[in-house]
Structures are given as structure tokens and as C-alpha cells.
Write a protein that holds these residues in place. Structure first.
Motif, PDB file in Angstrom:
ATOM      1  N   PHE A 174      48.610  16.446  18.700  1.00 16.71           N
ATOM      2  CA  PHE A 174      49.887  16.365  17.971  1.00 16.71           C
ATOM      3  C   PHE A 174      50.890  15.537  18.754  1.00 16.71           C
ATOM      4  O   PHE A 174      51.626  14.732  18.180  1.00 16.71           O
ATOM      5  CB  PHE A 174      50.431  17.782  17.676  1.00 16.71           C
ATOM      6  N   ASP A 175      50.921  15.723  20.091  1.00 15.38           N
ATOM      7  CA  ASP A 175      51.845  14.947  20.925  1.00 15.38           C
ATOM      8  C   ASP A 175      51.469  13.475  20.925  1.00 15.38           C
ATOM      9  O   ASP A 175      52.314  12.602  20.788  1.00 15.38           O
ATOM     10  CB  ASP A 175      51.837  15.476  22.366  1.00 15.38           C
ATOM     11  N   LYS A 176      50.179  13.229  21.066  1.00 20.93           N
ATOM     12  CA  LYS A 176      49.710  11.855  21.193  1.00 20.93           C
ATOM     13  C   LYS A 176      50.082  11.013  19.976  1.00 20.93           C
ATOM     14  O   LYS A 176      50.482   9.855  20.109  1.00 20.93           O
ATOM     15  CB  LYS A 176      48.190  11.868  21.373  1.00 20.93           C
ATOM     16  N   TYR A 177      49.915  11.580  18.784  1.00 24.43           N
ATOM     17  CA  TYR A 177      50.212  10.809  17.573  1.00 24.43           C
ATOM     18  C   TYR A 177      51.594  11.139  17.031  1.00 24.43           C
ATOM     19  O   TYR A 177      51.927  10.784  15.908  1.00 24.43           O
ATOM     20  CB  TYR A 177      49.133  11.042  16.517  1.00 24.43           C
ATOM     21  N   ASN A 178      52.376  11.874  17.835  1.00 21.53           N
ATOM     22  CA  ASN A 178      53.751  12.169  17.479  1.00 21.53           C
ATOM     23  C   ASN A 178      53.870  12.857  16.119  1.00 21.53           C
ATOM     24  O   ASN A 178      54.649  12.468  15.270  1.00 21.53           O
ATOM     25  CB  ASN A 178      54.560  10.863  17.495  1.00 21.53           C
ATOM     26  N   LYS A 193      47.370  12.984   6.859  1.00 20.70           N
ATOM     27  CA  LYS A 193      47.268  11.537   6.666  1.00 20.70           C
ATOM     28  C   LYS A 193      47.306  10.793   8.009  1.00 20.70           C
ATOM     29  O   LYS A 193      46.484   9.903   8.262  1.00 20.70           O
ATOM     30  CB  LYS A 193      48.409  11.053   5.764  1.00 20.70           C
ATOM     31  N   THR A 194      48.241  11.204   8.875  1.00 15.77           N
ATOM     32  CA  THR A 194      48.357  10.522  10.169  1.00 15.77           C
ATOM     33  C   THR A 194      47.048  10.626  10.954  1.00 15.77           C
ATOM     34  O   THR A 194      46.549   9.630  11.488  1.00 15.77           O
ATOM     35  CB  THR A 194      49.489  11.163  11.000  1.00 15.77           C
ATOM     36  N   PHE A 195      46.498  11.836  11.025  1.00 14.90           N
ATOM     37  CA  PHE A 195      45.262  12.004  11.797  1.00 14.90           C
ATOM     38  C   PHE A 195      44.116  11.225  11.169  1.00 14.90           C
ATOM     39  O   PHE A 195      43.307  10.620  11.851  1.00 14.90           O
ATOM     40  CB  PHE A 195      44.909  13.484  11.929  1.00 14.90           C
ATOM     41  N   LYS A 196      44.075  11.274   9.857  1.00 17.51           N
ATOM     42  CA  LYS A 196      43.029  10.566   9.127  1.00 17.51           C
ATOM     43  C   LYS A 196      43.096   9.067   9.454  1.00 17.51           C
ATOM     44  O   LYS A 196      42.071   8.434   9.723  1.00 17.51           O
ATOM     45  CB  LYS A 196      43.252  10.816   7.629  1.00 17.51           C
ATOM     46  N   ASP A 197      44.316   8.532   9.431  1.00 22.29           N
ATOM     47  CA  ASP A 197      44.492   7.113   9.712  1.00 22.29           C
ATOM     48  C   ASP A 197      44.056   6.758  11.125  1.00 22.29           C
ATOM     49  O   ASP A 197      43.677   5.633  11.407  1.00 22.29           O
ATOM     50  CB  ASP A 197      45.960   6.705   9.510  1.00 22.29           C
ATOM     51  N   ASN A 198      44.148   7.748  12.026  1.00 23.21           N
ATOM     52  CA  ASN A 198      43.767   7.478  13.410  1.00 23.21           C
ATOM     53  C   ASN A 198      42.340   7.935  13.719  1.00 23.21           C
ATOM     54  O   ASN A 198      41.968   8.133  14.886  1.00 23.21           O
ATOM     55  CB  ASN A 198      44.744   8.164  14.350  1.00 23.21           C
ATOM     56  N   GLN A 277      33.597  24.998  17.747  1.00 20.59           N
ATOM     57  CA  GLN A 277      33.273  24.093  18.851  1.00 20.59           C
ATOM     58  C   GLN A 277      33.859  22.712  18.610  1.00 20.59           C
ATOM     59  O   GLN A 277      34.423  22.093  19.505  1.00 20.59           O
ATOM     60  CB  GLN A 277      31.760  23.992  19.029  1.00 20.59           C
ATOM     61  N   TYR A 278      33.726  22.251  17.377  1.00 22.29           N
ATOM     62  CA  TYR A 278      34.234  20.931  16.989  1.00 22.29           C
ATOM     63  C   TYR A 278      35.725  20.847  17.260  1.00 22.29           C
ATOM     64  O   TYR A 278      36.231  19.857  17.785  1.00 22.29           O
ATOM     65  CB  TYR A 278      33.944  20.738  15.498  1.00 22.29           C
ATOM     66  N   PHE A 279      36.424  21.934  16.925  1.00 19.01           N
ATOM     67  CA  PHE A 279      37.878  21.944  17.128  1.00 19.01           C
ATOM     68  C   PHE A 279      38.224  22.023  18.611  1.00 19.01           C
ATOM     69  O   PHE A 279      39.062  21.279  19.107  1.00 19.01           O
ATOM     70  CB  PHE A 279      38.500  23.123  16.381  1.00 19.01           C
ATOM     71  N   VAL A 280      37.563  22.904  19.329  1.00 17.74           N
ATOM     72  CA  VAL A 280      37.965  23.135  20.714  1.00 17.74           C
ATOM     73  C   VAL A 280      37.636  21.908  21.574  1.00 17.74           C
ATOM     74  O   VAL A 280      38.264  21.652  22.591  1.00 17.74           O
ATOM     75  CB  VAL A 280      37.351  24.441  21.263  1.00 17.74           C
ATOM     76  N   GLN A 281      36.663  21.113  21.131  1.00 16.36           N
ATOM     77  CA  GLN A 281      36.333  19.896  21.868  1.00 16.36           C
ATOM     78  C   GLN A 281      37.328  18.767  21.590  1.00 16.36           C
ATOM     79  O   GLN A 281      37.151  17.652  22.071  1.00 16.36           O
ATOM     80  CB  GLN A 281      34.919  19.428  21.495  1.00 16.36           C
ATOM     81  N   GLY A 282      38.337  19.057  20.749  1.00 19.41           N
ATOM     82  CA  GLY A 282      39.370  18.063  20.492  1.00 19.41           C
ATOM     83  C   GLY A 282      38.984  17.027  19.457  1.00 19.41           C
ATOM     84  O   GLY A 282      39.617  15.978  19.364  1.00 19.41           O
ATOM     85  N   LYS A 283      37.935  17.303  18.673  1.00 19.56           N
ATOM     86  CA  LYS A 283      37.544  16.329  17.650  1.00 19.56           C
ATOM     87  C   LYS A 283      38.346  16.508  16.373  1.00 19.56           C
ATOM     88  O   LYS A 283      38.345  15.642  15.522  1.00 19.56           O
ATOM     89  CB  LYS A 283      36.052  16.483  17.339  1.00 19.56           C
ATOM     90  N   ALA A 284      38.981  17.664  16.217  1.00 22.93           N
ATOM     91  CA  ALA A 284      39.831  17.894  15.059  1.00 22.93           C
ATOM     92  C   ALA A 284      41.178  18.393  15.550  1.00 22.93           C
ATOM     93  O   ALA A 284      41.283  19.020  16.597  1.00 22.93           O
ATOM     94  CB  ALA A 284      39.202  18.921  14.123  1.00 22.93           C
ATOM     95  N   ALA A 285      42.237  18.090  14.747  1.00 20.52           N
ATOM     96  CA  ALA A 285      43.584  18.418  15.192  1.00 20.52           C
ATOM     97  C   ALA A 285      43.977  19.844  14.830  1.00 20.52           C
ATOM     98  O   ALA A 285      44.784  20.449  15.510  1.00 20.52           O
ATOM     99  CB  ALA A 285      44.568  17.433  14.582  1.00 20.52           C
ATOM    100  N   MET A 286      43.406  20.360  13.724  1.00 21.20           N
ATOM    101  CA  MET A 286      43.815  21.687  13.268  1.00 21.20           C
ATOM    102  C   MET A 286      42.587  22.493  12.860  1.00 21.20           C
ATOM    103  O   MET A 286      41.504  21.942  12.638  1.00 21.20           O
ATOM    104  CB  MET A 286      44.754  21.579  12.062  1.00 21.20           C
ATOM    105  N   MET A 287      42.791  23.794  12.750  1.00 17.59           N
ATOM    106  CA  MET A 287      41.715  24.668  12.265  1.00 17.59           C
ATOM    107  C   MET A 287      42.363  25.950  11.768  1.00 17.59           C
ATOM    108  O   MET A 287      43.264  26.485  12.398  1.00 17.59           O
ATOM    109  CB  MET A 287      40.728  24.968  13.390  1.00 17.59           C
ATOM    110  N   ILE A 288      41.898  26.431  10.622  1.00 17.99           N
ATOM    111  CA  ILE A 288      42.406  27.700  10.101  1.00 17.99           C
ATOM    112  C   ILE A 288      41.249  28.691  10.197  1.00 17.99           C
ATOM    113  O   ILE A 288      40.215  28.522   9.553  1.00 17.99           O
ATOM    114  CB  ILE A 288      42.888  27.546   8.640  1.00 17.99           C
ATOM    115  N   ASP A 289      41.423  29.689  11.037  1.00 19.90           N
ATOM    116  CA  ASP A 289      40.278  30.546  11.361  1.00 19.90           C
ATOM    117  C   ASP A 289      40.796  31.927  11.748  1.00 19.90           C
ATOM    118  O   ASP A 289      41.990  32.117  11.974  1.00 19.90           O
ATOM    119  CB  ASP A 289      39.503  29.908  12.526  1.00 19.90           C
ATOM    120  N   GLY A 290      39.891  32.893  11.847  1.00 26.82           N
ATOM    121  CA  GLY A 290      40.294  34.254  12.151  1.00 26.82           C
ATOM    122  C   GLY A 290      40.365  34.540  13.637  1.00 26.82           C
ATOM    123  O   GLY A 290      40.036  33.692  14.473  1.00 26.82           O
ATOM    124  N   ALA A 291      40.757  35.765  13.962  1.00 28.28           N
ATOM    125  CA  ALA A 291      40.946  36.139  15.363  1.00 28.28           C
ATOM    126  C   ALA A 291      39.631  36.100  16.144  1.00 28.28           C
ATOM    127  O   ALA A 291      39.632  35.992  17.362  1.00 28.28           O
ATOM    128  CB  ALA A 291      41.552  37.535  15.439  1.00 28.28           C
TER     129      ALA A 291
END
Lengths: 445, 289
Positions: A174-178, A193-198, A277-291
Motif C-alpha cells: 500500500f505504501d509503495k503504490y501510495n 485498479k491501482t494494484f491491477k495496473d501494477n 500463503q500467496y498473500f503472506v508472500q506479498g503477491k497480493a495486496a489484500m485478503m479477506i479471511d477468518g481468524a
């Protein structure tokens, strides 16, 4: 002569194998039935408990440690504790329920699950225990007993809290792409959209098992649009229907995420661990998931990766009827008490429940990085930083119902399959209708 | 005379245990399950008599027919995939040299793997991000061919057929090799003298001589494909959106996820009826030939 002997011998052999096969089966049944029945007569009280904390994770270990404590403290009680793996646990309970051979104390999920045992007349309330320890009772959050109570009587206390829709985001991306952390739906779509574009996957999703999109995303998203009251009515088919425009609108919002390409390729053939795993490795910016993701990510991510992860609530929806400062979840399952337990055995069973879910147990479970619906002071040093963030968040939000804890099993299956269809191009109206039909039929309306 | 009847009674006594087991554990449950199909039962509480409602509901449910169609795709893939490949392999590999035996074991190997292992393995082969299929396509410059093999409902039913074919060639190959080795050398020699070599030998000698074995293999294919469950259950669970639902996964989901035991029983009875009619139908067809 010789031949006759062979005939006799072989038939004896055949019969004995047959009998052995039958005998073994009966023997197996007898032991569990015996454990349930023979307690009253003998001097030593026999008590059985079934639970699904069989794993190697911290919470399962904490619960098992409490059970072990009870064993040590009560040598006069012969405790038969069965830890059954979560997959298939419900099926096994149902099988013994059908044969009326329920264990004395058993773990059950809240909502639809415990309701079935209640309606089958298999449970008794744990009121005596709550009356005996009022401090303990009052330390539970407001509404914590709701999904475990019927007719104003409490049948179990929640062992842990479920929070199924935490909004995780990767702070450095989030910081990197402002990008601003989304507070509204429009901001979310702009972030996508921003993440998709990048060339960064905006939202990580793994919906192979089909319950995830429902439990984690829809439960919260739909609540933002429709509000809790509408959903509870629709689930009862009492004055609201799933074909109502507000629910179709909620599905349309969900679909717009897929249409915007918010999820990674192949999300319908990934499971939730792969998505985490995909999220925690930084390949995705967001994730909606349980505890549950808190422990899963802690297991697979490095410290640097985990430090980037922040957690908040799902963005608000413009004009929605629901409170945006909420998370779907609430009380998880707890230990229920079989109707057949009486006398001295009842006292022992209640004491066992108190040992596991009493103040000490709650503290132990909370410190195993699990959310609870109970007032505990957590020492931040004893838990992971990410858990502490989520814990602090859940102290300041309200909980809304999770879809599959309120819907009937058939309704939940219909919406699970429906959401998979929605995300690969299904029409919101059709999916709403499928859920409506399944729910109406299964509750006999 | 006395000896013959004693032999017969010995055979009867010998068959009795197997017959009893078969009756108790196969036929009785089939009848019971057909009977449970008349009820609605959630596993807890009293069962409610419904008459034929479960059966008509299944027959009206589009997912049931989709599941049947998917099963028929697997039947077709098995008959037109497994049998020809197994036949070709058996023709190539029927000798007992070291090399032939090695390749034969390799072909047979999936049979000794647990189907969960095969399912997980192929799940990774088809994995949308790290799968080897997409990797190879990517490296070969065939970007437009890259797919979400198990997630795209247009192709996933065909994608899951590949591991099913791959995993089940072994036993058919063994059956065919045994049958080919049983062709008497007189017939082979006579055919050779008459000029039947190469393809001619295959069409005129081998296939007719092992036709009975092929028939058995086809029946096994049909019944095995209608029972298909494990690989699909591991790879897709019948999803997404029930696009790879089979009769067996449909029955399982209804029985053990939604807890409609009566409906599940009705569906399994229908599966038996469908399998029986398909097997009988195929036998009639092949008899006419």
C-alpha cells in the motif's frame, strides 16, 4: 472320511471368520455404549468426552492440556477423551446420535450445528454451572451465548470466538503504490485498479472448498448492504426473501470485484491455505479471511513478511443498511452436555466443562493465538504481534452473523456453490433464487 | 454318481461363506438403501415417510442430469482412452525382457498409489500458478493455451479425465497381455504363413482372439467409471459451481454435507439402476456383434 473332515473343517473355518467379523463390530459398539451407560453403578465414575482439537496447533494443545488437568485432578473419574480430526467430526457425532450413543460431553459448533442436537432432544442445559460461577458467566461478552442458547437456556459456552471476515492488507505494498487503505467501496475499487495496473493481485482468494467466499466475504459484504435484521428474517423466511433486491445488490457488489479482476488466476482451484500463503508472500495486496488465517500465516510466513500484514474491517458500502464497523463472526462452538448424564456423573461432567471452558481455560485458549468471547487480559509478549492486532481490533467492533451458521445446511450448500458460479460469470438474480429455493425448502416453508 | 453329488455339495459349502457375506454386505444394503429412499431423515430425530418424492426430486434436479452426463464423459474417456492405449501397450510390451518389464511396471505403478496421492499430484500438475502444464505451455510460447484447468467449467471435466485414464491403464494392460500370451502359437504361425502381419495381424488375429477379454474390460470400464469418486473428490470436490459433479459426489454431498440421508439413499439407488442398465445394454450390444 477325509473328505468329510475337510468339509466340516472348512465350514467351521468359514463360519468362525464370519462370526469374528460380526463379533468385532459388536465389541466396538459395546465399548462406547458401555462407557455411556455403566457409569452410575460402579464406584468409579466413567465419563466420556469427544472433541475435535486433535491437531498440533497451539489452541488444540491448550484445550487438550485442560482436559489432562481435569484427569490429574480427579483420579477417581475414569475419563475417556476422544480427539477426532475436524474433517468428518460432525459426521461421526451424527452417526452416534442416530444410534443414541452420544458421548457425555462433546464439542459442537454454534448455530445450525448445535440446534440440530437440541431439536433432536439430545442435550441438557448447563444452567447449574453458570449459576455456580456467576463471575465466570458475567465475563463473557454480551451475546456470546446467543448462538448456543435455546428457549432462554444456555447449552454451551463458546470455547473460542469466530471472526470470519478480517480484512488483511499488506502495508508495504500500500505504501509503495501510495494507495489509501480503503474505508469505502469506491476506495476499494480504486485500490483494486491501482494494484491491477501494477501487476499485483489486488485480493487473494482461494475458493476451491467453496465455503470461504461465503463465510469470509459474503457474510460481511452482504451485511453491509442488507443489515442483520433483514438477514435473520430471510433465513427464517419470515417477511424477507433472498430474492429481495438488497441481497441481489450485495451479490452484484461481490461480482463487480470478480469482474474488475480483483482475484488471482485460478482462485476456484486454490484452497484457503494456498490463498493465505500467496498473500503472506506479498503477491497480493489484500485478503479477506477468518481468524484461522492468523495461525496459518504465522506457520508459513517469515517474520518480515508477517510484520507487513495489517488487519482492519471490510470497507463500508454507500447507502447500506448495515453497520460498517462490524465483522462477521461471534461465538464459536463449545462443549455441550448429553441429556443422558445424571447424578454424580452430571456433577463430574459439569466440572469437566468448567475446567476446559472456565476462566483458566479461556486464558489458555486466548494465549494460544485464538480469539475468545471472554474478558481476558492478554500479555502481548505471549502472542504473535499479528494476533495482537486482530485481538485489539475485535475488542472494538461488533459481530454480525456468519451465513452458514444461520442458514440450513442445504441453504449454505446452495450459496457456496452459487458464489463459485457467480465469480465465473453467473447472474446474481439466478444465484439469489437458488439460495431462496434451497433455504425455503429445507426449513419447510 | 455319489461322488458327483458329494462334489456338488462340497462346492455349495465352499461357496456358502462368500455367498452369505455377499448377501449380508451387498444385497441387503442395496435393498435397505432403496427403502430408506422413501424417507426424509436428517440423521437425528424421526424419519418421515415421503413415498416417491425423493426419487422424483432427483430425476427433476438438473444437477443430477449434469452429474450423469459427467459420468458418461468418464465412461467414454475410459472406453475410448484406457482400452485402446492399454491394447497398444500390451502389444508392444508383451515380451518379458528387462526393458519391457520395467515399462510395464511404470505403467502399472499408479494402481498401487492411493488415489488421494494421485489426486493431489494432478492437482499440482494442473495448478493455475505453479502447475507444470501451464509452465510448459508458457515456456513453449503457447500463452493463449494457458488455462485454469480445474477451475474453468468449460474444460475441467475433460481435464480430470486425463488422470483417470492414466491411473487405470495398468490392470487392462495386464489383462490384455495375459490374453495375448494365451493365443496359441499354431494360430499365430498359420496367420503368419497366410500373410497376416502388422496391422492385419492386429485386426484379424489378435482382436478377435481376445475379444472376450475386451468385452470384460469394457464392462469393467463402465462400472468403474460410474463408481468414480475419489480422484474427482480430491481434485475438485465436484466444483466449482458443481461443474465436475458426478453421481457419486452428488450423492455424497447430499448425504454427508446437507445431511439428507433419505435423498442420498434414493440417489444411490438410482445410480445402481443406471449402472445395471448401462452394463446390460453394453453386453447386449456386444453380443449382437
Amino acid at each position: 472320511m477325509m473328505k468329510k473332515l475337510t468339509v466340516v473343517l472348512s465350514s467351521v473355518l468359514a463360519l468362525s471368520t464370519l462370526l469374528a467379523a460380526c463379533g468385532e463390530k459388536q465389541g466396538g459398539d459395546n465399548t462406547s455404549a458401555g462407557a455411556a451407560k455403566s457409569g452410575a453403578g460402579s464406584s468409579k465414575i466413567k465419563l466420556s468426552i469427544w472433541h475435535n482439537f486433535s491437531g498440533d496447533d497451539l489452541r488444540a494443545k491448550a484445550v487438550r492440556a485442560q482436559i489432562e488437568k481435569f484427569k490429574q485432578a480427579n483420579p477417581e473419574i475414569e475419563l475417556d477423551a476422544q480427539a477426532i480430526p475436524p474433517d468428518g467430526y460432525r459426521q461421526r457425532l451424527k452417526t452416534v446420535a442416530a444410534a443414541n450413543e452420544m458421548p457425555d460431553v462433546f464439542f459442537t459448533q454454534s448455530g445450525t450445528s448445535i440446534k440440530e442436537y437440541y431439536e433432536g432432544g439430545l442435550l441438557q442445559p448447563i444452567t447449574p454451572l453458570l449459576d455456580k460461577y456467576p463471575d465466570w458467566k458475567n465475563n463473557f461478552f454480551q451475546g456470546a451465548f446467543d448462538p448456543l442458547s435455546f428457549d432462554n437456556k444456555v447449552y454451551a459456552t463458546p470455547l473460542s470466538a469466530s471472526a470470519t471476515s478480517l480484512f488483511f492488507y499488506n502495508k508495504s505494498l500500500f505504501d509503495k503504490y501510495n494507495v489509501k487503505v480503503p474505508k469505502t467501496w469506491d476506495e476499494l475499487m480504486a485500490a483494486v485498479k491501482t494494484f491491477k495496473d501494477n501487476n499485483i493481485t489486488p485480493i487473494s482468494l482461494g475458493n476451491k472448498a467453496a465455503w470461504l467466499a461465503q463465510s469470509s466475504i459474503l457474510s460481511s459484504l452482504a451485511n453491509r448492504v442488507t443489515g442483520t435484521e433483514w438477514f435473520l428474517k430471510a433465513a427464517k423466511q419470515d417477511g424477507a426473501k433472498f430474492t429481495d433486491p438488497e441481497f441481489v445488490q450485495a451479490l452484484t457488489y461481490f461480482k463487480s470485484l470478480a469482474d474488475a479482476g480483483a482475484f488471482q488466476q485460478g482462485f476456484n482451484s486454490l484452497d484457503n491455505t494456498q490463498m493465505e500463503q500467496y498473500f503472506v508472500q506479498g503477491k497480493a495486496a489484500m485478503m479477506i479471511d477468518g481468524a484461522w488465517a492468523l495461525t496459518n500465516m504465522a506457520a508459513s510466513g517469515t517474520k518480515e513478511q508477517l510484520d507487513q500484514v495489517e488487519v482492519t474491517v471490510l470497507p463500508a458500502i454507500p447507502g447500506g443498511k448495515g453497520d460498517p464497523n462490524t465483522i462477521s463472526g461471534g461465538a464459536g462452538g463449545g462443549l455441550a452436555l448429553s441429556k443422558n448424564v445424571t447424578g454424580k456423573k452430571l456433577d463430574a461432567a459439569l466440572e469437566l466443562i468448567y475446567t476446559v471452558s472456565g476462566p483458566e481455560g479461556m486464558q489458555a485458549i486466548a494465549e494460544s493465538n485464538s480469539l475468545v468471547n471472554y474478558n481476558v487480559k492478554i500479555d502481548p509478549a505471549k502472542v504473535t504481534p499479528l494476533f495482537y492486532k486482530a485481538y485489539t481490533l475485535t475488542q472494538n467492533v461488533k459481530f454480525t452473523p456468519v451465513y452458514d451458521a444461520v442458514l440450513s445446511s442445504a441453504g449454505a450448500e446452495a450459496i457456496n456453490n452459487g458464489l463459485q458460479e457467480l465469480l465465473i460469470g453467473g447472474k446474481p438474480e439466478d444465484i439469489a433464487k437458488k439460495l431462496q429455493d434451497a433455504q425455503a425448502k429445507s426449513i419447510g416453508k | 454318481m455319489a461322488a458327483a453329488s458329494r462334489l456338488r455339495s462340497f462346492i455349495l459349502v465352499g461357496l456358502l461363506p462368500a455367498l452369505l457375506l455377499y448377501l449380508i454386505f451387498v444385497l441387503v444394503p442395496i435393498v435397505w438403501s432403496a427403502f430408506y429412499g422413501f424417507y426424509e431423515w436428517k440423521g437425528i430425530g424421526a424419519a418421515k415417510f415421503l413415498g416417491l418424492a425423493n426419487y422424483t426430486e432427483a430425476l427433476r434436479d438438473p444437477i443430477f442430469w449434469k452429474a450423469l452426463k459427467n459420468n458418461l464423459i468418464i465412461v467414454a474417456a475410459s472406453i475410448f482412452g484406457q482400452i485402446p492405449i492399454a491394447l497398444v501397450l500390451s502389444l508392444v510390451l508383451w515380451k518379458s525382457s528387462w526393458f519391457h518389464r520395467f515399462v510395464r511396471s511404470a505403467v502399472f505403478m499408479p494402481m498401487v498409489l492411493a488415489s488421494v496421492v494421485i489426486g493431489i499430484m494432478w492437482g499440482y500438475i494442473y495448478h493455475p500458478q505453479i502447475g507444470i502444464v501451464n509452465y510448459v505451455l508458457d515456456k513453449a510460447g503457447l500463452h493463449s493455451w494457458i488455462r485454469d484447468w480445474l477451475g474453468d467449467p468449460k474444460i475441467n471435466m475433460y481435464a480430470v479425465c486425463a488422470p483417470i485414464i492414466w491411473a487405470n491403464i495398468g490392470p487392462y494392460m495386464i489383462l490384455f497381455i495375459a490374453a495375448i500370451q494365451n493365443i496359441s502359437s499354431e494360430v499365430e504361425d498359420a496367420a503368419k504363413i497366410d500373410g497376416a502381419i502388422g496391422y492385419k495381424r492386429l485386426y484379424l488375429i489378435v482382436v478377435p482372439m481376445i475379444w472376450d477379454t475386451i468385452k470384460v474390460a469394457i464392462v469393467l470400464c463402465i462400472s468403474g467409471s460410474l463408481k468414480a469418486f475419489d480422484l474427482i473428490y480430491v481434485m475438485t470436490g465436484g466444483g466449482p459451481a458443481q461443474s465436475t459433479e458426478l453421481l457419486a459426489t452428488y450423492m455424497y454431498n447430499n448425504t454427508f454435507n446437507i445431511f439428507r440421508y433419505g435423498y442420498g439413499s434414493a440417489v444411490s439407488t438410482l445410480i445402481i439402476v443406471i449402472s445395471m442398465s448401462l452394463v446390460l445394454g453394453s453386453q447386449l450390444l456386444m453380443k449382437r456383434k
